[in-house]
Design an enzyme around this catalytic site. Structure first.
Site, mmCIF file in Angstrom:
data_model
loop_
_atom_site.group_PDB
_atom_site.id
_atom_site.type_symbol
_atom_site.label_atom_id
_atom_site.label_comp_id
_atom_site.label_asym_id
_atom_site.label_seq_id
_atom_site.Cartn_x
_atom_site.Cartn_y
_atom_site.Cartn_z
ATOM 1 N N ILE A 1 0.723 -1.391 -0.146
ATOM 2 C CA ILE A 1 0.135 0.089 0.023
ATOM 3 C C ILE A 1 0.789 1.230 0.125
ATOM 4 O O ILE A 1 1.711 1.476 0.918
ATOM 5 C CB ILE A 1 -0.951 -0.016 1.273
ATOM 6 C CG1 ILE A 1 -1.634 -1.190 1.511
ATOM 7 C CG2 ILE A 1 -1.923 1.208 1.294
ATOM 8 C CD1 ILE A 1 -2.512 -1.432 2.742
ATOM 9 N N THR A 2 0.785 2.196 -1.043
ATOM 10 C CA THR A 2 1.410 3.214 -1.045
ATOM 11 C C THR A 2 0.928 4.315 -0.220
ATOM 12 O O THR A 2 -0.352 4.322 -0.070
ATOM 13 C CB THR A 2 1.734 3.807 -2.562
ATOM 14 O OG1 THR A 2 0.574 4.185 -2.979
ATOM 15 C CG2 THR A 2 2.341 2.876 -3.485
ATOM 16 N N GLY A 3 1.558 5.031 0.630
ATOM 17 C CA GLY A 3 0.871 6.115 1.481
ATOM 18 C C GLY A 3 0.255 5.479 2.606
ATOM 19 O O GLY A 3 -0.913 6.136 3.010
ATOM 20 N N TYR B 1 -5.567 18.608 -9.487
ATOM 21 C CA TYR B 1 -5.818 17.502 -8.904
ATOM 22 C C TYR B 1 -6.954 16.756 -9.739
ATOM 23 O O TYR B 1 -6.577 15.464 -9.630
ATOM 24 C CB TYR B 1 -6.260 17.963 -7.452
ATOM 25 C CG TYR B 1 -6.978 16.908 -6.625
ATOM 26 C CD1 TYR B 1 -6.016 15.724 -6.004
ATOM 27 C CD2 TYR B 1 -8.143 16.467 -6.629
ATOM 28 C CE1 TYR B 1 -6.602 14.585 -5.596
ATOM 29 C CE2 TYR B 1 -8.734 15.158 -5.801
ATOM 30 C CZ TYR B 1 -7.875 14.565 -5.017
ATOM 31 O OH TYR B 1 -8.392 13.262 -4.433
ATOM 32 N N ASN C 1 0.631 5.118 5.733
ATOM 33 C CA ASN C 1 1.101 5.572 7.014
ATOM 34 C C ASN C 1 -0.077 6.621 7.784
ATOM 35 O O ASN C 1 -0.209 7.049 8.744
ATOM 36 C CB ASN C 1 2.096 6.512 7.073
ATOM 37 C CG ASN C 1 2.259 7.762 6.278
ATOM 38 O OD1 ASN C 1 2.418 7.476 4.977
ATOM 39 N ND2 ASN C 1 2.252 8.850 6.968
ATOM 40 N N SER C 2 -1.242 6.697 6.759
ATOM 41 C CA SER C 2 -2.090 7.864 7.240
ATOM 42 C C SER C 2 -3.272 7.538 6.567
ATOM 43 O O SER C 2 -3.445 6.846 5.419
ATOM 44 C CB SER C 2 -1.802 9.443 7.335
ATOM 45 O OG SER C 2 -1.767 9.759 5.894
ATOM 46 N N GLY C 3 -4.519 8.253 7.062
ATOM 47 C CA GLY C 3 -5.739 8.327 6.322
ATOM 48 C C GLY C 3 -6.350 6.904 5.898
ATOM 49 O O GLY C 3 -6.261 5.832 6.587
HETATM 50 N N1 LIG Z 1 -9.964 12.126 1.569
HETATM 51 C C1 LIG Z 1 -10.772 12.304 0.607
HETATM 52 O O1 LIG Z 1 -12.002 12.710 0.812
HETATM 53 C C2 LIG Z 1 -10.581 11.487 -0.711
HETATM 54 C C3 LIG Z 1 -11.456 11.612 -1.901
HETATM 55 C C4 LIG Z 1 -11.224 11.196 -2.919
HETATM 56 C C5 LIG Z 1 -10.234 10.360 -3.016
HETATM 57 N N2 LIG Z 1 -9.059 10.266 -2.181
HETATM 58 C C6 LIG Z 1 -7.770 9.572 -2.552
HETATM 59 O O2 LIG Z 1 -7.601 8.635 -1.562
HETATM 60 C C7 LIG Z 1 -6.168 8.726 -1.224
HETATM 61 C C8 LIG Z 1 -5.549 8.741 -0.135
HETATM 62 O O3 LIG Z 1 -5.918 9.997 0.494
HETATM 63 P P1 LIG Z 1 -6.278 10.208 2.069
HETATM 64 O O4 LIG Z 1 -7.310 10.983 1.898
HETATM 65 O O5 LIG Z 1 -5.990 9.169 2.833
HETATM 66 O O6 LIG Z 1 -5.157 11.459 2.317
HETATM 67 P P2 LIG Z 1 -3.801 11.465 3.332
HETATM 68 O O7 LIG Z 1 -4.230 11.163 4.917
HETATM 69 O O8 LIG Z 1 -3.249 12.566 3.093
HETATM 70 O O9 LIG Z 1 -2.976 10.284 2.794
HETATM 71 C C9 LIG Z 1 -2.036 10.316 1.771
HETATM 72 C C10 LIG Z 1 -0.780 9.544 1.731
HETATM 73 O O10 LIG Z 1 0.004 9.623 0.510
HETATM 74 C C11 LIG Z 1 1.258 10.002 1.142
HETATM 75 N N3 LIG Z 1 2.114 10.770 0.203
HETATM 76 C C12 LIG Z 1 1.770 11.985 -0.375
HETATM 77 N N4 LIG Z 1 2.950 12.345 -1.141
HETATM 78 C C13 LIG Z 1 3.888 10.923 -1.285
HETATM 79 C C14 LIG Z 1 5.055 10.870 -1.952
HETATM 80 N N5 LIG Z 1 5.629 11.733 -2.753
HETATM 81 N N6 LIG Z 1 5.587 9.670 -1.923
HETATM 82 C C15 LIG Z 1 4.930 8.636 -1.168
HETATM 83 N N7 LIG Z 1 3.652 9.028 -0.382
HETATM 84 C C16 LIG Z 1 3.189 10.172 -0.755
HETATM 85 C C17 LIG Z 1 1.061 10.644 2.328
HETATM 86 O O11 LIG Z 1 2.591 10.738 3.013
HETATM 87 P P3 LIG Z 1 2.749 11.636 4.211
HETATM 88 O O12 LIG Z 1 2.083 11.436 5.442
HETATM 89 O O13 LIG Z 1 4.153 11.451 4.209
HETATM 90 O O14 LIG Z 1 2.248 12.960 3.676
HETATM 91 C C18 LIG Z 1 0.051 9.853 3.037
HETATM 92 O O15 LIG Z 1 0.222 8.663 3.635
HETATM 93 C C19 LIG Z 1 -5.494 9.765 -2.258
HETATM 94 O O16 LIG Z 1 -4.939 9.255 -3.460
HETATM 95 C C20 LIG Z 1 -6.544 10.950 -2.459
HETATM 96 O O17 LIG Z 1 -6.404 11.322 -3.685
HETATM 97 C C21 LIG Z 1 -9.421 10.788 -1.074
#
Ligand SMILES: NC(=O)c1ccc[n+]([C@@H]2O[C@H](COP(=O)([O-])OP(=O)(O)OC[C@H]3O[C@@H](n4cnc5c(N)ncnc54)[C@H](OP(=O)(O)O)[C@@H]3O)[C@@H](O)[C@H]2O)c1
Length: 308
Positions: free
Chosen positions: A39-41, A192, A43-45
């Site tokens: 799983i990429t990323g 985005y 560590n959060s969310g």
């Molecule tokens: N949240 C929403 O409402 C929503 C809606 C539609 C789609 N999504 C999609 O869901 C996915 C997960 O997002 P999330 O909402 O869980 O956000 P998030 O909590 O900000 O998680 C994003 C993750 O991506 C990592 N990341 C960012 N840049 C990176 C890089 N250069 N190399 C490696 N890892 C990197 C972050 O690492 P760091 O902690 O180091 O920054 C973090 O672990 C994303 O693709 C987002 O577009 C989210």
């Protein structure tokens, strides 16, 4: 009159609020013992919640993260919550193509299996550039994952039946790709949207490339989720978004449900290349189903990441 108005707006607000928060759970109980998930990323969310859910099902889970300290802390948390010790992390910065290549080399040397690849990491609308000179959104959300998936594809084929999931967003529909300017980096939200449209095309073309080879692919919209992505914004905007998220967005555990569904469900496997929302296949806008554009983006991406 004032009382009636207050009651009416409160009720309207209550129903909008309830409707936006209504989501389906993944009810498929398939276990993943002996399988490896990357799983990429993670560590959060949403990524972290997905890691917990899949580790609980017996999978070996590797999270690929850019910050080793955050990753180590997340691994401890995932182990604790999933009651599984089979979780580890590896360093990967998707904003740097050399890092992606090094990661894949290490992963292929150290891990014997790869059954499920989850391209989850993502940047919101940040007007910045990657180390290779691509717009941050396009570079991290699409190109980094494009190279990663292609370099890991031989292992996915060896471990067939295997799956590739790519997190996209329903906001894909607000933009189209401009092949004269794939690196578009002007209006943050549109940047985005384009990167998330690229995720949709990528998943479809990957399904075509891997057809008959035991690898199935899915583009997943997780819903609107209370995750950590606001950390990229200014303090004031962050506060505002926290309030909006608290009111209308679902918790991360809920956001992970469609991801988990696509990772395990036999039903989902019948729709390789499909777009999934709320634990079921959904219909894309016609322009986003254009296989000619998907192929063109694939070829352009191959040139941009210098994939032989
Ligand atoms: N949240 C929403 O409402 C929503 C809606 C539609 C789609 N999504 C999609 O869901 C996915 C997960 O997002 P999330 O909402 O869980 O956000 P998030 O909590 O900000 O998680 C994003 C993750 O991506 C990592 N990341 C960012 N840049 C990176 C890089 N250069 N190399 C490696 N890892 C990197 C972050 O690492 P760091 O902690 O180091 O920054 C973090 O672990 C994303 O693709 C987002 O577009 C989210």
């Amino acid at each position: 009159m004032y009382l009636l108005y207050t009651i009416f707006t409160s009720l309207a607000f209550f129903f909008v609020f309830k409707r936006m928060k209504r989501r389906r759970y993944c009810t498929d109980l398939t276990r993943l013992d002996g399988k490896t998930v990357l799983i990429t990323g993670g560590n959060s969310g949403i990524g972290k919640e997905t890691a917990i859910a899949l580790a609980m099902r017996g999978a070996r889970v590797v999270i690929a993260c850019r910050d080793p300290d955050k990753a180590a802390k997340a691994v401890r948390d995932i182990k604790f919550k999933s009651h599984s010790l089979n979780v580890s992390h590896m360093e990967l910065d998707l904003a740097n193509l050399r890092s992606v290549r090094e990661f894949c080399k290490n992963f292929l040397q150290t891990e014997k299996r790869l059954d499920i690849l989850i391209n989850n990491a993502g940047m919101p609308s940040v007007l910045d550039w990657t180390d290779d000179g691509f717009s941050m959104c396009f570079g991290v959300n699409h190109l980094g994952h494009f190279l990663l998936t292609n370099l890991l594809l031989p292992r996915l084929r060896e471990c067939a039946p295997s799956r590739v999931l790519t997190l996209t967003c329903s906001s894909y529909k607000y933009q189209k790709l401009d092949f004269q300017d794939l690196n578009y980096n002007l209006l943050p939200f549109f940047t985005y949207c384009r990167s998330k449209l690229a995720n949709v095309y990528f998943s479809q073309e990957l399904a075509r490339v891997t057809e008959g080879k035991g690898v199935t692919t899915y583009a997943v919209h997780p819903g609107f989720v209370q995750s950590g992505w606001t950390c990229h914004f200014s303090f004031l905007f962050r506060i505002l978004m926290q309030v909006v998220m608290w009111m209308f967005f679902v918790p991360c555990e809920m956001g992970a449900q469609t991801v988990v569904y696509c990772a395990v469900s036999d039903e989902a496997a019948k729709h390789s290349g499909g777009y999934f929302v709320d634990c079921r296949p959904a219909t894309l806008r016609p322009f986003a189903r254009d296989s000619g554009v998907a192929k063109k983006l694939w070829e352009a991406s191959e040139r941009l990441v210098k994939l032989a």
